[in-house]
Design a protein around this motif. Sequence first.
Motif, PDB file in Angstrom:
ATOM      1  N   SER A   1       0.826  -1.207   0.000  1.00  0.00           N
ATOM      2  CA  SER A   1       0.000   0.000   0.000  1.00  0.00           C
ATOM      3  C   SER A   1       0.861   1.258   0.000  1.00  0.00           C
ATOM      4  O   SER A   1       0.511   2.252  -0.647  1.00  0.00           O
ATOM      5  N   ASP A   2       1.996   1.223   0.687  1.00  0.00           N
ATOM      6  CA  ASP A   2       2.898   2.378   0.677  1.00  0.00           C
ATOM      7  C   ASP A   2       3.453   2.622  -0.721  1.00  0.00           C
ATOM      8  O   ASP A   2       3.588   3.770  -1.153  1.00  0.00           O
ATOM      9  N   ALA A   3       3.759   1.565  -1.441  1.00  0.00           N
ATOM     10  CA  ALA A   3       4.261   1.717  -2.809  1.00  0.00           C
ATOM     11  C   ALA A   3       3.218   2.398  -3.696  1.00  0.00           C
ATOM     12  O   ALA A   3       3.548   3.290  -4.485  1.00  0.00           O
TER      13      ALA A   3
ATOM     14  N   ARG B   1       1.841  10.108  -4.999  1.00  0.00           N
ATOM     15  CA  ARG B   1       2.558  11.327  -4.614  1.00  0.00           C
ATOM     16  C   ARG B   1       3.584  11.706  -5.675  1.00  0.00           C
ATOM     17  O   ARG B   1       3.705  12.880  -6.038  1.00  0.00           O
ATOM     18  N   HIS B   2       4.321  10.723  -6.174  1.00  0.00           N
ATOM     19  CA  HIS B   2       5.342  10.974  -7.192  1.00  0.00           C
ATOM     20  C   HIS B   2       4.734  11.605  -8.445  1.00  0.00           C
ATOM     21  O   HIS B   2       5.334  12.488  -9.063  1.00  0.00           O
ATOM     22  N   ASN B   3       3.562  11.146  -8.817  1.00  0.00           N
ATOM     23  CA  ASN B   3       2.900  11.630 -10.037  1.00  0.00           C
ATOM     24  C   ASN B   3       1.907  12.759  -9.776  1.00  0.00           C
ATOM     25  O   ASN B   3       1.212  13.179 -10.703  1.00  0.00           O
ATOM     26  N   HIS B   4       1.846  13.253  -8.540  1.00  0.00           N
ATOM     27  CA  HIS B   4       0.918  14.334  -8.184  1.00  0.00           C
ATOM     28  C   HIS B   4      -0.486  14.003  -8.684  1.00  0.00           C
ATOM     29  O   HIS B   4      -1.163  14.847  -9.284  1.00  0.00           O
ATOM     30  N   ALA B   5      -0.904  12.764  -8.448  1.00  0.00           N
ATOM     31  CA  ALA B   5      -2.182  12.276  -8.966  1.00  0.00           C
ATOM     32  C   ALA B   5      -3.160  12.023  -7.828  1.00  0.00           C
ATOM     33  O   ALA B   5      -2.766  11.684  -6.711  1.00  0.00           O
TER      34      ALA B   5
ATOM     35  N   GLU C   1      11.954  -1.335  -4.307  1.00  0.00           N
ATOM     36  CA  GLU C   1      11.787  -2.058  -5.575  1.00  0.00           C
ATOM     37  C   GLU C   1      10.398  -1.827  -6.151  1.00  0.00           C
ATOM     38  O   GLU C   1      10.243  -1.536  -7.341  1.00  0.00           O
ATOM     39  N   LEU C   2       9.385  -1.986  -5.309  1.00  0.00           N
ATOM     40  CA  LEU C   2       8.011  -1.852  -5.783  1.00  0.00           C
ATOM     41  C   LEU C   2       7.729  -0.446  -6.284  1.00  0.00           C
ATOM     42  O   LEU C   2       7.113  -0.269  -7.341  1.00  0.00           O
ATOM     43  N   ILE C   3       8.180   0.552  -5.547  1.00  0.00           N
ATOM     44  CA  ILE C   3       7.957   1.935  -5.972  1.00  0.00           C
ATOM     45  C   ILE C   3       8.640   2.196  -7.311  1.00  0.00           C
ATOM     46  O   ILE C   3       8.020   2.726  -8.245  1.00  0.00           O
ATOM     47  N   THR C   4       9.898   1.812  -7.422  1.00  0.00           N
ATOM     48  CA  THR C   4      10.646   2.033  -8.662  1.00  0.00           C
ATOM     49  C   THR C   4       9.978   1.348  -9.836  1.00  0.00           C
ATOM     50  O   THR C   4       9.804   1.947 -10.908  1.00  0.00           O
ATOM     51  N   LEU C   5       9.588   0.106  -9.656  1.00  0.00           N
ATOM     52  CA  LEU C   5       8.985  -0.640 -10.760  1.00  0.00           C
ATOM     53  C   LEU C   5       7.609  -0.099 -11.134  1.00  0.00           C
ATOM     54  O   LEU C   5       7.262  -0.045 -12.321  1.00  0.00           O
ATOM     55  N   LEU C   6       6.817   0.323 -10.147  1.00  0.00           N
ATOM     56  CA  LEU C   6       5.519   0.926 -10.473  1.00  0.00           C
ATOM     57  C   LEU C   6       5.709   2.229 -11.250  1.00  0.00           C
ATOM     58  O   LEU C   6       4.997   2.486 -12.230  1.00  0.00           O
ATOM     59  N   ILE C   7       6.661   3.042 -10.832  1.00  0.00           N
ATOM     60  CA  ILE C   7       6.910   4.316 -11.525  1.00  0.00           C
ATOM     61  C   ILE C   7       7.424   4.067 -12.940  1.00  0.00           C
ATOM     62  O   ILE C   7       7.042   4.772 -13.878  1.00  0.00           O
TER      63      ILE C   7
ATOM     64  N   LEU D   1      -0.340   9.281 -14.659  1.00  0.00           N
ATOM     65  CA  LEU D   1      -1.727   8.859 -14.434  1.00  0.00           C
ATOM     66  C   LEU D   1      -2.378   8.441 -15.748  1.00  0.00           C
ATOM     67  O   LEU D   1      -3.163   7.500 -15.785  1.00  0.00           O
ATOM     68  N   HIS D   2      -1.990   9.080 -16.846  1.00  0.00           N
ATOM     69  CA  HIS D   2      -2.566   8.760 -18.155  1.00  0.00           C
ATOM     70  C   HIS D   2      -2.191   7.349 -18.616  1.00  0.00           C
ATOM     71  O   HIS D   2      -2.913   6.736 -19.398  1.00  0.00           O
ATOM     72  N   SER D   3      -1.086   6.832 -18.140  1.00  0.00           N
ATOM     73  CA  SER D   3      -0.690   5.475 -18.537  1.00  0.00           C
ATOM     74  C   SER D   3      -1.602   4.422 -17.906  1.00  0.00           C
ATOM     75  O   SER D   3      -1.565   3.264 -18.312  1.00  0.00           O
ATOM     76  N   LEU D   4      -2.443   4.839 -16.965  1.00  0.00           N
ATOM     77  CA  LEU D   4      -3.405   3.931 -16.340  1.00  0.00           C
ATOM     78  C   LEU D   4      -4.752   3.931 -17.059  1.00  0.00           C
ATOM     79  O   LEU D   4      -5.601   3.095 -16.762  1.00  0.00           O
TER      80      LEU D   4
END
Length: 82
Positions: A17-19, A25-29, A56-62, A68-71
Amino acid sequence: MTELNLSLQIEDVNVLSDAVRTWYRHNHATPTEQSTQLLCSAAVDLYNQGHRTREELITLLIMKFDSLHSLDVNALTSTSHH
């Protein structure tokens, strides 16, 4: 959609959940139900592939979802996520 392994420890759930929260937060979304479902599913997939640390999870998700548009369901890269 990926099923969450019910044997996960609370610490693992907190990392996942933190990831996802950090991705927002990283994407200001602002979270939406659809984007959160997709990000959580992707985070669980990555976790199940052996990526167990927050970093790892944060880096890979980013890397996987660069905005946000990539979702968006109709995004050019959305077919690789579903």
